[in-house]
Design a protein around this motif. Structure first.
Motif, PDB file in Angstrom:
ATOM      1  N   ASN A 166      -8.294  -1.855  11.777  1.00  0.00           N
ATOM      2  CA  ASN A 166      -7.471  -2.507  11.068  1.00  0.00           C
ATOM      3  C   ASN A 166      -7.952  -3.926  10.752  1.00  0.00           C
ATOM      4  O   ASN A 166      -7.975  -4.257   9.589  1.00  0.00           O
ATOM      5  CB  ASN A 166      -5.999  -2.164  11.746  1.00  0.00           C
ATOM      6  CG  ASN A 166      -5.239  -3.276  11.143  1.00  0.00           C
ATOM      7  OD1 ASN A 166      -4.810  -4.508  11.511  1.00  0.00           O
ATOM      8  ND2 ASN A 166      -4.634  -2.912   9.926  1.00  0.00           N
ATOM      9  N   THR A 208      -5.220   0.231   6.079  1.00  0.00           N
ATOM     10  CA  THR A 208      -3.540   0.107   6.470  1.00  0.00           C
ATOM     11  C   THR A 208      -3.440   1.513   7.237  1.00  0.00           C
ATOM     12  O   THR A 208      -3.828   2.783   6.847  1.00  0.00           O
ATOM     13  CB  THR A 208      -2.795   0.085   5.223  1.00  0.00           C
ATOM     14  OG1 THR A 208      -3.048  -0.850   4.366  1.00  0.00           O
ATOM     15  CG2 THR A 208      -1.471   0.167   5.349  1.00  0.00           C
ATOM     16  N   GLU A 212      -0.253  -4.033   2.444  1.00  0.00           N
ATOM     17  CA  GLU A 212      -1.870  -3.868   2.642  1.00  0.00           C
ATOM     18  C   GLU A 212      -2.304  -4.418   4.055  1.00  0.00           C
ATOM     19  O   GLU A 212      -2.029  -5.505   4.388  1.00  0.00           O
ATOM     20  CB  GLU A 212      -2.379  -4.476   1.429  1.00  0.00           C
ATOM     21  CG  GLU A 212      -4.091  -4.607   1.452  1.00  0.00           C
ATOM     22  CD  GLU A 212      -4.695  -4.865   0.317  1.00  0.00           C
ATOM     23  OE1 GLU A 212      -5.989  -4.939   0.213  1.00  0.00           O
ATOM     24  OE2 GLU A 212      -3.973  -5.771  -0.471  1.00  0.00           O
ATOM     25  N   ASP A 257       0.886  -1.312   0.061  1.00  0.00           N
ATOM     26  CA  ASP A 257      -0.100  -0.014  -0.060  1.00  0.00           C
ATOM     27  C   ASP A 257       0.901   1.201  -0.030  1.00  0.00           C
ATOM     28  O   ASP A 257       0.603   2.249  -0.492  1.00  0.00           O
ATOM     29  CB  ASP A 257      -0.940   0.035   1.207  1.00  0.00           C
ATOM     30  CG  ASP A 257      -2.301  -0.577   0.894  1.00  0.00           C
ATOM     31  OD1 ASP A 257      -2.430  -0.961  -0.079  1.00  0.00           O
ATOM     32  OD2 ASP A 257      -3.027  -0.782   1.872  1.00  0.00           O
ATOM     33  N   GLU A 259      -1.377  -3.664   6.951  1.00  0.00           N
ATOM     34  CA  GLU A 259      -0.414  -3.519   8.184  1.00  0.00           C
ATOM     35  C   GLU A 259      -0.721  -2.138   9.031  1.00  0.00           C
ATOM     36  O   GLU A 259      -1.101  -1.152   8.513  1.00  0.00           O
ATOM     37  CB  GLU A 259       0.943  -3.579   7.414  1.00  0.00           C
ATOM     38  CG  GLU A 259       2.130  -3.458   8.362  1.00  0.00           C
ATOM     39  CD  GLU A 259       3.538  -3.751   7.762  1.00  0.00           C
ATOM     40  OE1 GLU A 259       4.390  -4.094   8.577  1.00  0.00           O
ATOM     41  OE2 GLU A 259       3.421  -3.423   6.715  1.00  0.00           O
ATOM     42  N   VAL A 319      -5.943   4.094   3.012  1.00  0.00           N
ATOM     43  CA  VAL A 319      -4.446   4.247   4.047  1.00  0.00           C
ATOM     44  C   VAL A 319      -4.926   5.462   5.037  1.00  0.00           C
ATOM     45  O   VAL A 319      -5.242   6.483   4.788  1.00  0.00           O
ATOM     46  CB  VAL A 319      -3.338   4.425   3.193  1.00  0.00           C
ATOM     47  CG1 VAL A 319      -2.238   4.794   4.109  1.00  0.00           C
ATOM     48  CG2 VAL A 319      -2.972   3.268   2.373  1.00  0.00           C
TER      49      VAL A 319
END
Length: 333
Positions: free
Chosen positions: A181, A187, A28, A3, A30, A155
């Protein structure tokens, strides 16, 4: 595809490198933590990834989009929670979210249900029509997070998300970010000076210093690399005892301290303690206590960056936040 991709990224201010040849990726889904002393380049990196600063050289992509060449598309897919509060105290919670929706040209049929949902999630729905100036610090941070999530970003960037909050508010935000998450797959890239926060939340941790990557790994591996548990004996640093402790096969080092004896071992401290106790009792050594300390993330941080706080590097964060805030106000009119 990751990502976030950062390759050989550099940012200079008046000949000073705030970010210096930095490379890393964020996968992706994380949660990715960034640590570093003041001036390490963390906030500058975030502003580049959020398209608020242009890099001097190098490349950065967010969800496959170049942050320089495709900035508008990047912005539509990210959320940002700044270190400083940027919501308008004079507006209500709902009015702040409406202003955010206007920035993304979101129709009311889209943003209003999402705003209602987010205010429920951050436990502010019953205060949605109250001016933000009546909110506590923790409530404002929760509203900031709701604002950052309104456009349903893939994100989320968080710069010091719990700075100055009480422990209860901090824990609430931690739990919510983990839930976000886990359930939504968002992300998250966060910076923080709170070691426990980064340790609690992050799948992997990047330690930066002077604009450069120092080390990147999981918290567990970073602590493991440090290499040893430490057993501390509170008592007189008897040289004969020190010599006998050094002879144990699992002992890496022994040194006298102001409070007694410190023993570094290359096996778990709990396994080493019985053998050490045998020597202490077998030699009638009088001591007050024996404690075991495993390496912490703070130990890792100090090991890689040094103990002293360095002078602040080029501080772009406040300048850019002011510029971004003014841009937001101009677009509201």
């Amino acid at each position: 595809m990751p990502d976030i991709e950062v390759m050989y990224l550099t940012k200079e201010f008046n000949g000073i490198r705030a970010v210096d040849d930095l490379s890393f990726t964020v996968e992706e889904g994380e949660i990715f933590g960034m640590l570093g002393p003041n001036g390490a380049g963390k906030t500058t990196t975030i502003f580049i990834l959020c398209t608020l600063l242009r890099p001097t050289s190098g490349m950065a992509r967010v969800i496959g989009l170049d942050v320089t060449e495709q900035a508008m598309r990047v912005r539509k897919n990210i959320g940002i929670v700044f270190q400083d509060v940027v919501i308008d105290d004079r507006l209500t919670a709902m009015e702040n979210l409406r202003m955010q929706a206007n920035l993304y040209s979101m129709p009311k049929t889209t943003w209003k249900p999402k705003a209602e949902e987010l205010l429920e999630l951050v436990e502010l729905h019953d205060r949605k029509d109250d001016p933000v100036m009546t909110f506590s610090g923790g409530m404002k941070r929760r509203l900031e997070i709701a604002r950052g999530l309104l456009n349903q970003p893939k994100v989320l960037f968080l710069d010091e998300p719990t700075l100055g909050l009480d422990p209860q508010s901090k824990r609430w935000i931690w739990d919510y970010l983990k839930q976000l998450n886990r359930e939504k797959g968002v992300t998250i890239l966060l910076t923080s000076h709170y070691m426990d926060e980064v340790d609690e939340l992050s799948n992997r941790i990047l330690i930066m210093d002077r604009g450069k990557k120092v080390i990147l790994d999981t918290s567990a591996n970073l602590k493991k690399m440090l290499g040893k548990d430490v057993l501390r004996i509170k008592g007189d640093p008897d040289q004969e005892i020190i010599t006998k402790l050094k002879a144990l096969p699992f002992v890496k080092d022994v040194k006298a301290s102001s409070e007694g004896i410190e023993i570094g071992v290359n096996i778990p401290g709990g396994d080493a303690a019985p053998e050490i106790m045998k020597i202490l009792y077998g030699n009638n050594y009088s001591f007050k206590s024996l404690t075991i300390q495993t390496p912490t993330l703070e130990d890792v941080f100090i090991y890689h960056t040094g103990k002293s706080l360095r002078d602040e590097g080029p501080d772009t964060s406040r300048t850019m936040k002011r510029k971004f805030g003014h841009r937001r106000m101009r677009r509201r009119r």
